[in-house]
Design an enzyme around this catalytic site. Structure first.
Site, PDB file in Angstrom:
ATOM      1  N   GLY A  40     -13.358  52.777   6.892  1.00  0.00           N
ATOM      2  CA  GLY A  40     -12.709  51.724   7.661  1.00  0.00           C
ATOM      3  C   GLY A  40     -11.314  52.138   8.109  1.00  0.00           C
ATOM      4  N   LEU A  43      -6.636  47.519   9.863  1.00  0.00           N
ATOM      5  CA  LEU A  43      -5.294  47.492   9.284  1.00  0.00           C
ATOM      6  C   LEU A  43      -5.317  47.894   7.816  1.00  0.00           C
ATOM      7  CD1 LEU A  43      -3.764  44.432  11.083  1.00  0.00           C
ATOM      8  CD2 LEU A  43      -3.142  46.837  11.307  1.00  0.00           C
ATOM      9  N   GLY A  45      -7.736  49.750   6.066  1.00  0.00           N
ATOM     10  CA  GLY A  45      -8.137  51.150   5.874  1.00  0.00           C
ATOM     11  C   GLY A  45      -7.149  52.117   6.497  1.00  0.00           C
ATOM     12  N   HIS A 266     -13.295  28.750  12.344  1.00  0.00           N
ATOM     13  CA  HIS A 266     -11.994  28.544  12.994  1.00  0.00           C
ATOM     14  C   HIS A 266     -12.088  27.428  14.031  1.00  0.00           C
ATOM     15  CE1 HIS A 266      -8.304  29.344  15.111  1.00  0.00           C
ATOM     16  NE2 HIS A 266      -8.018  30.374  14.341  1.00  0.00           N
ATOM     17  N   ARG A 330      -7.313  25.256   8.713  1.00  0.00           N
ATOM     18  CA  ARG A 330      -8.499  25.469   9.547  1.00  0.00           C
ATOM     19  C   ARG A 330      -9.725  24.700   9.083  1.00  0.00           C
ATOM     20  NH1 ARG A 330      -7.643  31.964  10.593  1.00  0.00           N
ATOM     21  NH2 ARG A 330      -5.803  31.618  11.881  1.00  0.00           N
ATOM     22  N   GLU A 425     -10.261  42.531   4.429  1.00  0.00           N
ATOM     23  CA  GLU A 425     -11.194  41.403   4.473  1.00  0.00           C
ATOM     24  C   GLU A 425     -12.450  41.663   3.647  1.00  0.00           C
ATOM     25  OE1 GLU A 425     -11.835  39.899   8.458  1.00  0.00           O
ATOM     26  OE2 GLU A 425     -13.456  38.571   7.775  1.00  0.00           O
ATOM     27  N   ARG A 435      -8.745  30.507   4.087  1.00  0.00           N
ATOM     28  CA  ARG A 435      -7.589  31.357   4.388  1.00  0.00           C
ATOM     29  C   ARG A 435      -6.662  30.658   5.368  1.00  0.00           C
ATOM     30  NH1 ARG A 435      -6.102  34.664   8.544  1.00  0.00           N
ATOM     31  NH2 ARG A 435      -8.134  34.762   9.558  1.00  0.00           N
ATOM     32  N   LEU A 441      -3.888  39.535   8.244  1.00  0.00           N
ATOM     33  CA  LEU A 441      -3.172  40.770   8.580  1.00  0.00           C
ATOM     34  C   LEU A 441      -2.211  41.111   7.455  1.00  0.00           C
ATOM     35  CD1 LEU A 441      -2.403  40.183  12.383  1.00  0.00           C
ATOM     36  CD2 LEU A 441      -4.424  41.171  11.319  1.00  0.00           C
TER      37      LEU A 441
HETATM   38  C1  LIG Z   1     -10.325  37.197  17.297  1.00  0.00           C
HETATM   39  C2  LIG Z   1      -9.628  37.289  15.986  1.00  0.00           C
HETATM   40  C3  LIG Z   1      -8.273  37.053  15.888  1.00  0.00           C
HETATM   41  C4  LIG Z   1      -7.617  37.145  14.667  1.00  0.00           C
HETATM   42  N1  LIG Z   1      -6.279  36.891  14.616  1.00  0.00           N
HETATM   43  C5  LIG Z   1      -5.637  36.995  13.431  1.00  0.00           C
HETATM   44  C6  LIG Z   1      -4.234  36.769  13.349  1.00  0.00           C
HETATM   45  O1  LIG Z   1      -3.581  36.476  14.333  1.00  0.00           O
HETATM   46  N2  LIG Z   1      -3.646  36.885  12.145  1.00  0.00           N
HETATM   47  C7  LIG Z   1      -4.338  37.202  11.018  1.00  0.00           C
HETATM   48  O2  LIG Z   1      -3.738  37.320   9.952  1.00  0.00           O
HETATM   49  N3  LIG Z   1      -5.665  37.449  11.078  1.00  0.00           N
HETATM   50  C8  LIG Z   1      -6.327  37.353  12.246  1.00  0.00           C
HETATM   51  N4  LIG Z   1      -7.668  37.592  12.300  1.00  0.00           N
HETATM   52  C9  LIG Z   1      -8.353  38.136  11.117  1.00  0.00           C
HETATM   53  C10 LIG Z   1      -8.017  39.625  10.993  1.00  0.00           C
HETATM   54  O3  LIG Z   1      -7.997  40.207  12.269  1.00  0.00           O
HETATM   55  C11 LIG Z   1      -9.016  40.393  10.144  1.00  0.00           C
HETATM   56  O4  LIG Z   1      -9.273  39.711   8.957  1.00  0.00           O
HETATM   57  C12 LIG Z   1      -8.460  41.763   9.798  1.00  0.00           C
HETATM   58  O5  LIG Z   1      -8.033  42.431  10.954  1.00  0.00           O
HETATM   59  C13 LIG Z   1      -9.487  42.604   9.065  1.00  0.00           C
HETATM   60  O6  LIG Z   1      -8.953  43.887   8.868  1.00  0.00           O
HETATM   61  P1  LIG Z   1      -9.710  44.961   7.997  1.00  0.00           P
HETATM   62  O7  LIG Z   1      -8.886  46.188   8.035  1.00  0.00           O
HETATM   63  O8  LIG Z   1     -10.044  44.390   6.677  1.00  0.00           O
HETATM   64  O9  LIG Z   1     -11.107  45.195   8.747  1.00  0.00           O
HETATM   65  P2  LIG Z   1     -11.466  45.573  10.273  1.00  0.00           P
HETATM   66  O10 LIG Z   1     -10.310  45.568  11.168  1.00  0.00           O
HETATM   67  O11 LIG Z   1     -12.639  44.720  10.613  1.00  0.00           O
HETATM   68  O12 LIG Z   1     -11.923  47.072  10.179  1.00  0.00           O
HETATM   69  C14 LIG Z   1     -13.150  47.435   9.614  1.00  0.00           C
HETATM   70  C15 LIG Z   1     -13.275  48.936   9.709  1.00  0.00           C
HETATM   71  O13 LIG Z   1     -14.396  49.341   8.928  1.00  0.00           O
HETATM   72  C16 LIG Z   1     -15.218  50.217   9.673  1.00  0.00           C
HETATM   73  N5  LIG Z   1     -16.569  50.049   9.153  1.00  0.00           N
HETATM   74  C17 LIG Z   1     -17.215  48.907   8.828  1.00  0.00           C
HETATM   75  N6  LIG Z   1     -18.423  49.187   8.318  1.00  0.00           N
HETATM   76  C18 LIG Z   1     -18.545  50.527   8.324  1.00  0.00           C
HETATM   77  C19 LIG Z   1     -19.555  51.417   7.922  1.00  0.00           C
HETATM   78  N7  LIG Z   1     -20.701  50.996   7.369  1.00  0.00           N
HETATM   79  N8  LIG Z   1     -19.350  52.746   8.099  1.00  0.00           N
HETATM   80  C20 LIG Z   1     -18.183  53.214   8.645  1.00  0.00           C
HETATM   81  N9  LIG Z   1     -17.184  52.407   9.020  1.00  0.00           N
HETATM   82  C21 LIG Z   1     -17.364  51.080   8.861  1.00  0.00           C
HETATM   83  C22 LIG Z   1     -15.032  49.820  11.109  1.00  0.00           C
HETATM   84  O14 LIG Z   1     -15.360  50.899  11.937  1.00  0.00           O
HETATM   85  C23 LIG Z   1     -13.535  49.486  11.111  1.00  0.00           C
HETATM   86  O15 LIG Z   1     -12.803  50.670  11.277  1.00  0.00           O
HETATM   87  C24 LIG Z   1      -8.338  37.478  13.510  1.00  0.00           C
HETATM   88  C25 LIG Z   1      -9.702  37.701  13.594  1.00  0.00           C
HETATM   89  C26 LIG Z   1     -10.351  37.582  14.813  1.00  0.00           C
HETATM   90  C27 LIG Z   1     -11.834  37.735  14.848  1.00  0.00           C
END
Ligand SMILES: Cc1cc2nc3c(=O)[nH]c(=O)nc-3n(C[C@H](O)[C@H](O)[C@H](O)COP(=O)(O)OP(=O)(O)OC[C@H]3O[C@@H](n4cnc5c(N)ncnc54)[C@H](O)[C@@H]3O)c2cc1C
Length: 637
Positions: A40, A43, A45, A266, A330, A425, A435, A441
């Site tokens: 991943g 943010l 990873g 949401h 929410r 997440e 949440r 983020l």
């Molecule tokens: C439209 C939208 C707006 C949002 N706005 C906000 C906001 O303003 N403020 C806030 O706090 N939160 C917000 N959120 C929530 C927030 O964006 C996410 O919870 C957060 O970005 C998740 O980050 P993450 O690094 O955990 O995962 P992600 O950003 O989802 O990254 C997952 C990573 O894992 C990789 N991956 C997944 N499965 C595999 C696999 N099997 N093999 C290889 N790679 C894999 C993907 O390629 C990716 O690189 C929003 C969400 C959405 C949908």
């Protein structure tokens, strides 16, 4: 299964400091002898991989997109919380901690949440140092806005593109390490299995999505940062590729899955407009700073919104929750929207929508001020709906957006499989049953920049790691299981597409395990999902072959996992005989229709343990204690 949360002793404000002191350290000269796999590049990873490489560990990073920069985090719009108190409006680390525990309806672990609030301020400093262009006030200081569930302004933002700007910061840090040779980057690689040797996570099986080749990668520890599973509902605000497979496959290897039914719907998304729609679009919660939510008082209303007089409008959030109003959390705002639509007072096609109206704010602040704050969101809305939100209120409706549930982790962010850490997440850790906006983020970056770099060292320093040859029986077994599943999927050659199955599953989940849940509906879903899954394995059509770019095959594996995960969500929702946060069991509500918790029996984390194919999973429990934020009924009135 033992669930030891490993919470350090002592007063809450000293726990993290004390733990950092007590944790084992790896000698700087020895760090290069250890290797870590990070799956991943969002943010969590991206930040984690860059920070661990900066410390000197050898890191391998995987993502399924063609660039680390395309992780779903890039979509985040509204902002990121921190307890800086720049506005002098009463914020503090303790208040952010308090709001988060309360917002999560007392179903999160106090110690983890306190640490999150504590490091929130470091995140902003780190990102500013990286050059993230946060919005600034006229005097040059960083600007803040408000998000739901808080009475202070603590949300830092970069217009409606906060996730993108933060991800660019993490990406630069990551690419610096790629340049230095400390990070090996594997884009277009999908992790399909976890390799566990002698009870420890030691590697992954990944498919090169372009050539189809299965590869094994071995390391001393594995970190999953694979995001949330909200696409189980099919229609969601997530990027289409988001899935739960990495977490699910780890679950089947022994990692407990915590609170799977805690999913966030949401309140402010563009409503569904057709049966064949494949994606929903979020209108950021930040819009609720200035937009007012309303529906007509009469279900028979037919006039255009601008022609409906003030006294015939119901600003229902302001009426029901005068203190928090349009910035109610929410879960509460979503249910209120559903309720007014169920009463027949919804607007737009199918009457499944409510107005988000900026007329007041434009009148008060002027169009330019609104455009400056939310311009890109307004433009996005107009492109999708062909309506100009500067002159006509937006129409919004709740949609699947985030998953509070995820793999169970202890205070060190380690799952029940030693060596398997889970961040962002993908873990269940900080948000309880609901949440608060702008806290995802914060959590992803806290885990990545400020927690895992410490706790991974503690794990690595405490163990010895044997070499694992490619022909180790566990490695071979992992590859064979992926190979067998791939062959099976391609051999069925049925008549229904993967998307048709996914859409049907999503419909079941939305209707039976969505904003309102009850015993009868959940029991029905627990009949329907296995039947659908059976049909999937008899009748799905996956075209193409395994040794080429094959998006149908990728999707098929993910939907197969969603079918199992969806069932676990319903089981979890059924067994949690209370309402809390986003988990609203209709049998358990107050006379006013609010969530009615059952703290005597359910003030705990439900951590599900895989019991084997066809067997009912085991429900383990981690009791939660509330010493600093005493249990009370949430009120936003
Ligand atoms: C439209 C939208 C707006 C949002 N706005 C906000 C906001 O303003 N403020 C806030 O706090 N939160 C917000 N959120 C929530 C927030 O964006 C996410 O919870 C957060 O970005 C998740 O980050 P993450 O690094 O955990 O995962 P992600 O950003 O989802 O990254 C997952 C990573 O894992 C990789 N991956 C997944 N499965 C595999 C696999 N099997 N093999 C290889 N790679 C894999 C993907 O390629 C990716 O690189 C929003 C969400 C959405 C949908």
């Amino acid at each position: 299964m033992e669930l030891n949360a490993n919470i350090p002793s002592g007063p809450i404000e000293k726990k993290w400091d004390k733990h950092r002191f007590e944790m084992k350290l790896v000698n700087p000269a020895n760090k290069r002898k250890y290797s870590v796999i990070v799956v991943g590049t969002g943010l969590a990873g991206g930040a984690g991989a860059a920070s661990m490489a900066e410390l000197g560990y050898n890191v391998k990073v995987f993502c399924y997109q063609d660039s680390a920069r395309r992780a779903h985090s890039i979509a985040a719009q509204g902002g990121i919380n921190a307890a800086k108190n720049y506005h002098n409006d009463g914020d503090s680390v303790f208040r952010l901690f308090y709001d988060t525990v309360k917002g999560g309806d007392y179903r999160s672990r106090e110690a983890n949440v306190y640490r999150l609030a504590e490091v929130s301020n470091n995140i902003i400093d780190q990102c500013v140092a990286q050059g993230v262009p946060f919005a600034r006030e006229y005097g040059g200081g960083l600007d803040n806005r408000s998000f739901g569930g808080a009475l202070v302004s603590r949300t830092f933002y970069a217009r409606g593109q906060t996730g993108q700007q933060l991800l660019l910061g993490a990406y630069q840090a990551l690419m610096r390490q790629v340049g230095l040779g400390k990070v090996a980057m594997f884009t277009r690689h999908e992790m399909l299995e976890l390799i566990v040797v002698d009870g420890r996570a030691r590697g992954i099986v990944a498919r090169d999505m372009v050539t189809g080749k299965l590869e094994t990668h071995i390391a001393d520890a594995v970190v999953l940062a694979t995001g949330g599973y909200g696409n189980v509902f099919y229609l969601a605000t997530y990027a289409k590729g988001c899935n739960g497979s990495a977490a699910w496959r780890a679950y089947k290897k022994g990692a407990a899955f915590a609170n799977p039914c805690f999913t966030q719907i949401h309140p402010t998304c563009i409503p569904v407009h057709g049966e064949y729609q494949s994606k929903l679009t979020l209108m950021s919660e930040s819009l609720r700073n200035d937009g007012r939510i309303w529906v007509p008082k009469s279900p028979d209303e037919t006039r255009a919104p601008g022609q409906i007089p003030e006294d015939e409008r119901d600003y229902y959030l302001e009426r029901m929750y005068p203190t928090f109003g349009n910035l109610s959390p929410r879960d509460i705002s979503s249910r209120a929207a559903k309720r007014v639509c169920d009463e027949g007072r919804g607007v737009g096609p199918g009457k499944r929508g409510v107005y988000l109206d900026f007329a007041d704010a434009i009148g008060r602040l002027g169009k330019d001020a609104i455009e400056e704050k939310y311009g890109n969101l307004f433009e996005m809305y107009e492109r999708i709906t062909d309506e100009d939100p500067y002159t006509v209120p937006m129409r919004i409706y709740p949609a699947s957006h985030y998953t509070m549930g995820g793999l169970w982790v202890d205070y060190n962010l380690m799952s029940t499989i030693p060596g398997l850490h889970v961040i962002g997440e993908a873990n269940f850790s900080d948000h309880g049953a609901n949440r608060l906006g702008a806290s995802a983020l914060m959590q992803g970056l806290a885990d990545g920049y400020f927690v895992i770099p410490y706790t991974i060292g503690n794990y690595l320093a405490a163990h010895k790691f044997e070499e694992i040859p490619d022909d180790h029986p566990e490695v071979r077994a992992a590859v064979e299981s992926v190979d067998a599943m791939t062959k099976k999927l391609l051999s069925i050659k049925g008549t229904k597409t993967v998307t048709e199955f996914h859409r049907e599953l999503g419909h079941i989940m939305w209707e039976h395990c969505g904003m309102g849940r009850n015993r009868a509906a959940l029991e029905e879903a627990l009949q329907m999902i296995p039947a659908l899954r059976e049909e999937f394995w008899q009748n799905v059509n996956v075209p193409g072959s395994a040794d080429e770019l094959n998006q149908g095959l990728e999707m098929a594996g993910r939907v197969a996992d969603f079918m199992e995960l969806g069932e676990l969500m319903c089981l979890d929702a059924l067994e949690r005989e209370e309402s809390c946060g986003a988990h609203f069991r209709e049998e358990h509500q107050t006379e006013e229709g609010e969530a009615l918790r059952n703290d005597a029996d359910f003030a705990h984390v439900a951590a599900w343990e895989y019991a084997g194919e066809g067997k009912k999973p085991i429900r383990n429990v981690e009791p939660l204690e509330f010493e600093y934020v005493p249990l009370q009924t949430r009120s936003y009135k």
